[in-house]
Scaffold this active site. Structure first.
Site, PDB file in Angstrom:
ATOM      1  N   LYS A 132       0.844  -1.193   0.000  1.00  0.00           N
ATOM      2  CA  LYS A 132       0.000   0.000   0.000  1.00  0.00           C
ATOM      3  C   LYS A 132       0.883   1.247   0.000  1.00  0.00           C
ATOM      4  CE  LYS A 132      -3.746   0.354   2.365  1.00  0.00           C
ATOM      5  NZ  LYS A 132      -4.702   0.522   1.254  1.00  0.00           N
ATOM      6  N   TYR A 135       2.259   2.951   3.418  1.00  0.00           N
ATOM      7  CA  TYR A 135       3.460   2.365   4.017  1.00  0.00           C
ATOM      8  C   TYR A 135       4.669   2.522   3.099  1.00  0.00           C
ATOM      9  CZ  TYR A 135       1.204   0.215   8.084  1.00  0.00           C
ATOM     10  OH  TYR A 135       0.564   0.011   9.279  1.00  0.00           O
ATOM     11  N   GLU A 158       5.593 -10.560   4.870  1.00  0.00           N
ATOM     12  CA  GLU A 158       6.972 -10.177   5.140  1.00  0.00           C
ATOM     13  C   GLU A 158       7.057  -8.657   5.061  1.00  0.00           C
ATOM     14  OE1 GLU A 158       6.580 -12.337   2.181  1.00  0.00           O
ATOM     15  OE2 GLU A 158       6.402 -14.057   3.525  1.00  0.00           O
ATOM     16  N   GLN A 201      -2.153 -22.964   6.262  1.00  0.00           N
ATOM     17  CA  GLN A 201      -1.417 -22.369   7.381  1.00  0.00           C
ATOM     18  C   GLN A 201      -2.356 -21.495   8.216  1.00  0.00           C
ATOM     19  OE1 GLN A 201       1.896 -20.477   5.435  1.00  0.00           O
ATOM     20  NE2 GLN A 201       0.770 -18.630   4.945  1.00  0.00           N
TER      21      GLN A 201
END
Length: 210
Positions: A132, A135, A158, A201
């Site tokens: 985004k 950031y 990450e 996960q």
């Protein structure tokens, strides 16, 4: 008809239907498609049908993508134990576990996190994740490898702080955008078929090699 130089014109070639009329073009999917897949088939869960903006880093459905949120679980890199980062033999002591509404990533450091959303990717779809701008303009880079056909689970995110200053990450707010691409034909072997190591996960998943 043979010309004076012995030239014979080539016979006309027709393109097989599988390359023209039958196969559809691979394309980026719109908000309508994303909404339908999320509500009918639980492709994204939980799902926000419109972008939430006031007072937060935006998340939710956009024109041609979906802005995902980061949960309040983080693993921040540390050099306390002077371990070596080895993808084939990863030492969990490389991380410090952090939980809270805000995570501070040290200068030039790195953290793992997970998405709030759980994904169920269709067999004929590949998903690409991009950062985004809010950031990115602060020097914070979010990296996620593609979500493969029939992959399922929470995304492990990450997050890199490329600046010489500490950086804040806000839990339960937007962190990245996912884009959905539908293929022109169904793959022979999906991620689920391969028994991928990151299938289903449930939390932040560290590197696995088997």
């Amino acid at each position: 008809m043979m010309g004076s130089g012995g030239y014979r014109p080539p016979l006309p070639v027709s393109i097989p239907p599988s390359h023209s009329e039958v196969r559809k073009k691979m394309g980026l999917k719109s908000d309508r498609w994303i909404r339908e897949m999320a509500l009918k088939y639980r492709m994204i869960e939980p799902f926000e049908e419109s972008q939430v903006r006031p007072g937060v880093i935006s998340y939710g459905l956009s024109s041609y993508g979906y802005d995902i949120r980061v949960a309040d679980e983080f693993k921040v890199f540390t050099d306390v134990y002077s371990t070596v980062v080895d993808p084939k033999n990863f030492d969990p002591r490389s991380f410090v576990d952090v939980r809270g509404e805000v995570c501070v990533i040290p200068p030039n450091s790195f953290a793992l996190a997970r998405s709030v959303e759980y994904f169920r990717i269709p067999r004929n779809v590949l998903v690409v994740c991009v950062g985004k701008s809010t950031y990115a303009r602060c020097g914070i880079i979010v990296n996620v490898t593609p979500l493969e056909p029939e992959w399922e689970g929470y995304l492990t995110l990450e997050i890199s702080n490329t600046t010489p200053l500490p950086a804040k990450i806000y839990a339960y707010e937007g962190i990245a955008q996912v884009l959905f691409f539908e293929a022109d034909e169904v793959c022979e072997r999906s991620y689920k078929d391969k028994g991928g190591r990151y299938q289903n996960q449930q939390g932040i998943t560290i590197p696995r090699v088997r």
